[in-house]
Write a protein that holds these residues in place. Structure first.
Motif, mmCIF file in Angstrom:
data_model
loop_
_atom_site.group_PDB
_atom_site.id
_atom_site.type_symbol
_atom_site.label_atom_id
_atom_site.label_comp_id
_atom_site.label_asym_id
_atom_site.label_seq_id
_atom_site.Cartn_x
_atom_site.Cartn_y
_atom_site.Cartn_z
ATOM 1 N N ALA A 7 55.164 -2.008 8.966
ATOM 2 C CA ALA A 7 54.062 -1.994 9.944
ATOM 3 C C ALA A 7 54.638 -1.937 11.356
ATOM 4 C CB ALA A 7 53.207 -3.246 9.783
ATOM 5 N N PRO A 8 54.083 -1.048 12.216
ATOM 6 C CA PRO A 8 54.619 -0.930 13.572
ATOM 7 C C PRO A 8 54.334 -2.181 14.395
ATOM 8 C CG PRO A 8 52.719 0.505 13.266
ATOM 9 C CD PRO A 8 52.967 -0.138 11.961
ATOM 10 N N LEU A 9 55.333 -2.607 15.160
ATOM 11 C CA LEU A 9 55.189 -3.816 15.972
ATOM 12 C C LEU A 9 55.483 -3.533 17.447
ATOM 13 C CD1 LEU A 9 57.092 -6.287 13.596
ATOM 14 C CD2 LEU A 9 54.618 -6.077 13.844
ATOM 15 N N THR A 10 55.989 -2.327 17.723
ATOM 16 C CA THR A 10 56.335 -1.998 19.106
ATOM 17 C C THR A 10 55.762 -0.639 19.464
ATOM 18 O OG1 THR A 10 58.355 -0.881 18.410
ATOM 19 C CG2 THR A 10 58.559 -3.213 18.945
ATOM 20 N N LEU A 11 55.679 -0.362 20.768
ATOM 21 C CA LEU A 11 55.185 0.942 21.230
ATOM 22 C C LEU A 11 56.013 2.067 20.624
ATOM 23 C CD1 LEU A 11 54.519 0.255 25.030
ATOM 24 C CD2 LEU A 11 52.830 0.604 23.217
ATOM 25 N N GLY A 12 57.306 1.830 20.504
ATOM 26 C CA GLY A 12 58.197 2.856 19.981
ATOM 27 C C GLY A 12 57.893 3.235 18.536
ATOM 28 N N GLU A 13 57.239 2.326 17.835
ATOM 29 C CA GLU A 13 56.958 2.604 16.422
ATOM 30 C C GLU A 13 55.586 3.252 16.208
ATOM 31 O OE1 GLU A 13 58.789 -0.883 13.824
ATOM 32 O OE2 GLU A 13 58.146 -1.576 15.796
ATOM 33 N N LEU A 14 54.837 3.456 17.284
ATOM 34 C CA LEU A 14 53.539 4.126 17.146
ATOM 35 C C LEU A 14 53.758 5.589 16.749
ATOM 36 C CD1 LEU A 14 51.382 2.919 20.180
ATOM 37 C CD2 LEU A 14 51.099 2.342 17.763
ATOM 38 N N ALA A 15 52.776 6.150 16.043
ATOM 39 C CA ALA A 15 52.889 7.545 15.589
ATOM 40 C C ALA A 15 52.695 8.531 16.741
ATOM 41 C CB ALA A 15 51.884 7.809 14.475
ATOM 42 N N VAL A 16 52.302 8.053 17.919
ATOM 43 C CA VAL A 16 52.205 8.931 19.094
ATOM 44 C C VAL A 16 52.965 8.297 20.252
ATOM 45 C CG1 VAL A 16 49.954 9.903 18.489
ATOM 46 C CG2 VAL A 16 50.066 7.832 19.891
ATOM 47 N N ASP A 17 53.381 9.144 21.194
ATOM 48 C CA ASP A 17 54.006 8.589 22.396
ATOM 49 C C ASP A 17 53.328 9.178 23.630
ATOM 50 O OD1 ASP A 17 54.961 11.135 22.612
ATOM 51 O OD2 ASP A 17 57.030 10.642 22.085
ATOM 52 N N GLY A 18 53.840 8.835 24.793
ATOM 53 C CA GLY A 18 53.229 9.277 26.049
ATOM 54 C C GLY A 18 53.122 10.793 26.134
ATOM 55 N N GLU A 19 54.168 11.476 25.687
ATOM 56 C CA GLU A 19 54.163 12.944 25.715
ATOM 57 C C GLU A 19 52.976 13.480 24.925
ATOM 58 O OE1 GLU A 19 56.819 15.148 26.896
ATOM 59 O OE2 GLU A 19 57.246 13.331 28.072
ATOM 60 N N ASP A 20 52.758 12.875 23.748
ATOM 61 C CA ASP A 20 51.656 13.327 22.894
ATOM 62 C C ASP A 20 50.319 13.175 23.620
ATOM 63 O OD1 ASP A 20 53.371 13.876 20.760
ATOM 64 O OD2 ASP A 20 53.306 11.781 20.086
ATOM 65 N N LEU A 21 50.169 12.044 24.312
ATOM 66 C CA LEU A 21 48.899 11.811 25.010
ATOM 67 C C LEU A 21 48.715 12.833 26.136
ATOM 68 C CD1 LEU A 21 48.448 7.929 25.241
ATOM 69 C CD2 LEU A 21 48.079 9.496 23.344
ATOM 70 N N LEU A 22 49.794 13.132 26.855
ATOM 71 C CA LEU A 22 49.703 14.126 27.938
ATOM 72 C C LEU A 22 49.319 15.477 27.348
ATOM 73 C CD1 LEU A 22 52.802 13.172 30.138
ATOM 74 C CD2 LEU A 22 50.393 12.623 30.535
ATOM 75 N N ALA A 23 49.974 15.821 26.227
ATOM 76 C CA ALA A 23 49.689 17.113 25.593
ATOM 77 C C ALA A 23 48.235 17.172 25.128
ATOM 78 C CB ALA A 23 50.635 17.338 24.419
ATOM 79 N N ALA A 24 47.679 16.015 24.784
ATOM 80 C CA ALA A 24 46.285 15.987 24.319
ATOM 81 C C ALA A 24 45.312 16.014 25.482
ATOM 82 C CB ALA A 24 46.055 14.758 23.461
ATOM 83 N N GLY A 25 45.832 16.023 26.708
ATOM 84 C CA GLY A 25 44.956 16.191 27.854
ATOM 85 C C GLY A 25 44.700 14.925 28.663
ATOM 86 N N ILE A 26 45.404 13.853 28.312
ATOM 87 C CA ILE A 26 45.219 12.636 29.115
ATOM 88 C C ILE A 26 46.066 12.750 30.375
ATOM 89 C CG2 ILE A 26 45.695 10.145 29.148
ATOM 90 C CD1 ILE A 26 44.715 10.222 26.183
ATOM 91 N N GLU A 27 45.466 12.357 31.485
ATOM 92 C CA GLU A 27 46.144 12.566 32.761
ATOM 93 C C GLU A 27 47.358 11.664 32.923
ATOM 94 O OE1 GLU A 27 44.132 12.426 36.654
ATOM 95 O OE2 GLU A 27 42.450 13.264 35.470
ATOM 96 N N GLN A 28 48.387 12.237 33.510
ATOM 97 C CA GLN A 28 49.607 11.463 33.822
ATOM 98 C C GLN A 28 49.222 10.278 34.707
ATOM 99 O OE1 GLN A 28 53.017 13.647 34.199
ATOM 100 N NE2 GLN A 28 54.033 11.713 33.922
ATOM 101 N N GLY A 29 49.878 9.142 34.516
ATOM 102 C CA GLY A 29 49.578 7.983 35.363
ATOM 103 C C GLY A 29 49.459 6.729 34.516
ATOM 104 N N PRO A 30 49.006 5.650 35.130
ATOM 105 C CA PRO A 30 48.957 4.352 34.441
ATOM 106 C C PRO A 30 48.049 4.372 33.205
ATOM 107 C CG PRO A 30 47.859 4.233 36.596
ATOM 108 C CD PRO A 30 48.519 5.562 36.523
ATOM 109 N N GLU A 31 47.105 5.313 33.195
ATOM 110 C CA GLU A 31 46.193 5.449 32.061
ATOM 111 C C GLU A 31 46.971 5.616 30.738
ATOM 112 O OE1 GLU A 31 43.192 5.027 31.808
ATOM 113 O OE2 GLU A 31 42.139 6.519 30.605
#
Ligand code: ATP
Ligand code: MG
Length: 425
Positions: A343-367
Motif C-alpha cells: 500500500a502506498p504511504l508516500t507521494l512517491g508511491e502514488l500512481a501519478v506524479d506532478g508531471e501527470d497532473l500537468l499533462a492532464a491540464g492542471i495548472e502549474q503552481g501550488p495547486e
C-alpha cells in the motif's frame, strides 16, 4: 578468587606475545579480557602490555597501525588482518582530567598502577601462565566490588571519564561501587563537564548496551550527578521508585542506545545533539520524540497507514517502544501486513506524479502539490484507489471543486471536507 591455571588465549594473540618475548620484551595479557575471563564471560579480545616501545613493536611486525603512538598503543594485524592492541608499559606523568602525557620504560607493576579499577589491573603471562595482581583485583572481583586503584579522588581528577567507566562496569556486572570510590565519584561529578561530548557519548552508549538493565545505568548516572551535567532531559532518572518510563526502557528489544536515549529524553533532539551524535541518529531520536505519544488503533488499517505515512522512518522504533510498553503485538502485525500489501504511504508511491497532473491540464503552481496531497490522503484511506486512471479522474474532480480563482470561504472548506469524506466512505 583463585586464578585458573591457564586462560584460553587465541593463537594469534599468543603468536604476537611470543614474538615480543622472543625479542626480549616482557609481554603480558591485561585489561578487560583478563577480567571477563576470570568472571566466566567469553572475551577473546585480549590486550597486550609490553616492555617494547611503540617503535620497537612496529619494527617487529609486518603490519601495524599506530592507533595511539603517543600513548603507546599500536595495533598489530594478524594474518587475517584482525587488529590486536599492544600497549607499551607506561605511567601518566601529566594529566588534566581529560588527556594524559605518558612516559614509557616503566615496569609492569607501574603500568598496572596507572589503570582505573583494581579488577582492570590484573595481568596474566600468556606463555609462562603466571599471574600478577598487586592491587588485589581478584579479591574485588570475588566480592563484586569496583574499587579505584589508589586514591579515588586523584584518579578521577586525572581523568573524569573514569567516573563514567565505574558506572558502566557496575551496571554491566551488577557490582557495587566501593564507598570511597563512590563518594569520590559524586564529589567530582562536576568535573565531567570538562570531558568531550564524544567520549561521554561513547561511555553512555556502551553503558546502555552492556547494562543488565539500562534503568540501573540511568539510576547510577542520576545519583552520581552525571545526568544533570550531560543528560538533563532524562528527568526520569530521579532517585526513588523506578518510574514507568525506566521500566519500559528495560524492555526495549535490542538495547539500542539511540532508541533508549530518545525514549527517556524529554527533548531527544537536544540530548543527541549535545552528545554530538550523527545527524542521522539525532534526526531519528527527534522523530521518536515527535510521535511517541501517538498511538494508532491497530484494529484500523487505514488509521495505521496514516500513522505510518506520518511517522515515516520512525515506525520500527515506535513499534519497539509500543511493544515494550506492553501493548499487544497487533500493531506490529498490522505494520507488517501493510508493508507486505505494498500500500502506498508516500507521494512517491502514488500512481501519478506532478508531471501527470500537468499533462492532464492542471495548472502549474501550488495547486499541483495540494491535489497530490489530497490524493495521497484518499489512497491512505483506500489503497485500491491507487491506479493512474482513477487518480487522474479524481485530480480533475478536485480541481473542479476548488478552483483557485474563487478564494475559499470557511463554510465552503468545510463542505469540501465533508464531500471528500463521503467520497471515501
Ligand atoms: P571493555 O570490556 O568494555 O572493553 P575494558 O576494561 O577492556 O572494558 P578498555 O577501554 O578496552 O576497557 O580499556 C582496556 C584497559 O585499559 C582497561 O581494562 C583498563 O585497565 C585500562 N583503561 C582504559 N581506560 C582507562 C582510563 N580512562 N583510565 C585508566 N585506565 C584505563
Ligand atoms: Mg576492552
Amino acid at each position: 578468587m583463585p586464578f585458573p591455571s591457564k586462560l584460553p588465549i587465541p593463537a594469534e594473540v599468543l603468536r604476537i606475545a611470543e614474538r615480543l618475548e622472543g625479542a626480549g620484551f616482557e609481554t603480558w595479557c591485561v585489561g578487560g579480557a583478563v577480567r571477563d575471563n576470570l568472571l566466566g564471560y567469553v572475551n577473546k579480545d585480549f590486550d597486550l602490555a609490553t616492555a617494547a616501545t611503540p617503535r620497537q613493536v612496529t619494527g617487529l611486525f609486518r603490519r601495524t597501525i599506530p592507533i595511539g603512538i603517543d600513548h603507546g598503543t599500536v595495533a598489530v594485524l594478524d594474518k587475517n588482518r584482525r587488529p590486536h592492541e599492544v600497549t607499551t608499559f607506561r605511567r601518566d606523568v601529566k594529566t588534566d582530567g581529560r588527556h594524559a602525557v605518558v612516559e614509557f620504560g616503566v615496569s609492569l607493576e607501574a603500568d598496572l598502577a596507572r589503570r582505573d579499577f583494581t579488577m582492570n589491573a590484573i595481568a596474566y603471562h600468556p606463555t609462562r601462565f603466571e599471574w600478577r595482581d598487586p592491587l588485589a583485583g581478584a579479591a574485588d572481583l570475588e566480592a563484586k566490588v569496583i574499587r579505584a586503584v589508589g586514591n579515588p579522588v586523584h584518579r578521577f581528577r586525572e581523568d573524569y571519564l573514569r567516573i563514567l567507566r565505574a558506572l558502566r562496569f557496575a551496571a554491566r556486572f551488577g557490582f557495587a561501587i566501593e564507598p570511597e570510590t563512590w563518594n569520590a565519584a559524586v564529589e567530582n561529578a562536576v568535573g565531567l563537564r570538562h570531558l568531550s561530548a564524544e567520549r561521554v557519548r561513547e561511555e553512555w552508549f556502551r553503558g546502555l548496551q552492556g547494562a543488565q538493565r539500562p534503568s540501573e545505568l540511568v539510576r547510577l548516572w542520576s545519583e552520581v550527578g552525571a545526568l544533570e551535567v550531560w543528560l538533563p532531559e532524562l528527568q526520569c532518572g530521579a532517585p526513588g521508585a523506578v518510574p514507568e518510563r525506566l521500566r519500559v526502557a528495560d524492555r526495549i528489544e535490542g538495547q539500542d542506545p539511540v532508541l533508549i536515549t530518545a525514549y527517556l529524553s524529554d527533548n531527544p533532539g537536544a540530548t543527541l545533539a549535545r552528545l554530538k551524535c550523527s545527524n542521522v541518529d539525532t534526526e531519528r531520536a527527534a522523530a521518536v520524540g515527535r510521535y511517541v505519544t501517538q498511538h494508532p488503533d491497530p484494529g484500523s488499517p487505514a488509521h495505521v497507514r496514516r500513522w505510518m505515512a506520518q511517522a515515516g522512518s520512525a515506525v520500527d522504533d515506535l513499534v519497539a517502544i509500543w511493544v515494550a510498553q506492553g501493548a499487544d503485538a497487533r500493531l506490529r502485525v498490522a505494520v507488517k501486513r501493510i508493508r507486505a500489501s505494498g500500500a502506498p504511504l508516500t507521494l512517491g508511491e502514488l500512481a501519478v506524479d506532478g508531471e501527470d497532473l500537468l499533462a492532464a491540464g492542471i495548472e502549474q503552481g501550488p495547486e499541483v502539490g495540494r491535489i497530490l496531497q489530497q490524493l495521497l490522503d484518499e489512497v491512505l484511506q483506500e489503497p485500491e484507489l491507487n491506479s493512474r486512471t482513477r487518480l487522474l479522474q479524481r485530480a480533475l474532480d478536485l480541481r473542479a471543486r476548488d478552483p483557485l480563482s474563487a478564494p475559499p470561504s470557511p463554510a465552503k472548506d468545510r463542505s469540501d471536507e465533508t464531500n471528500a469524506r463521503s467520497d471515501r466512505g
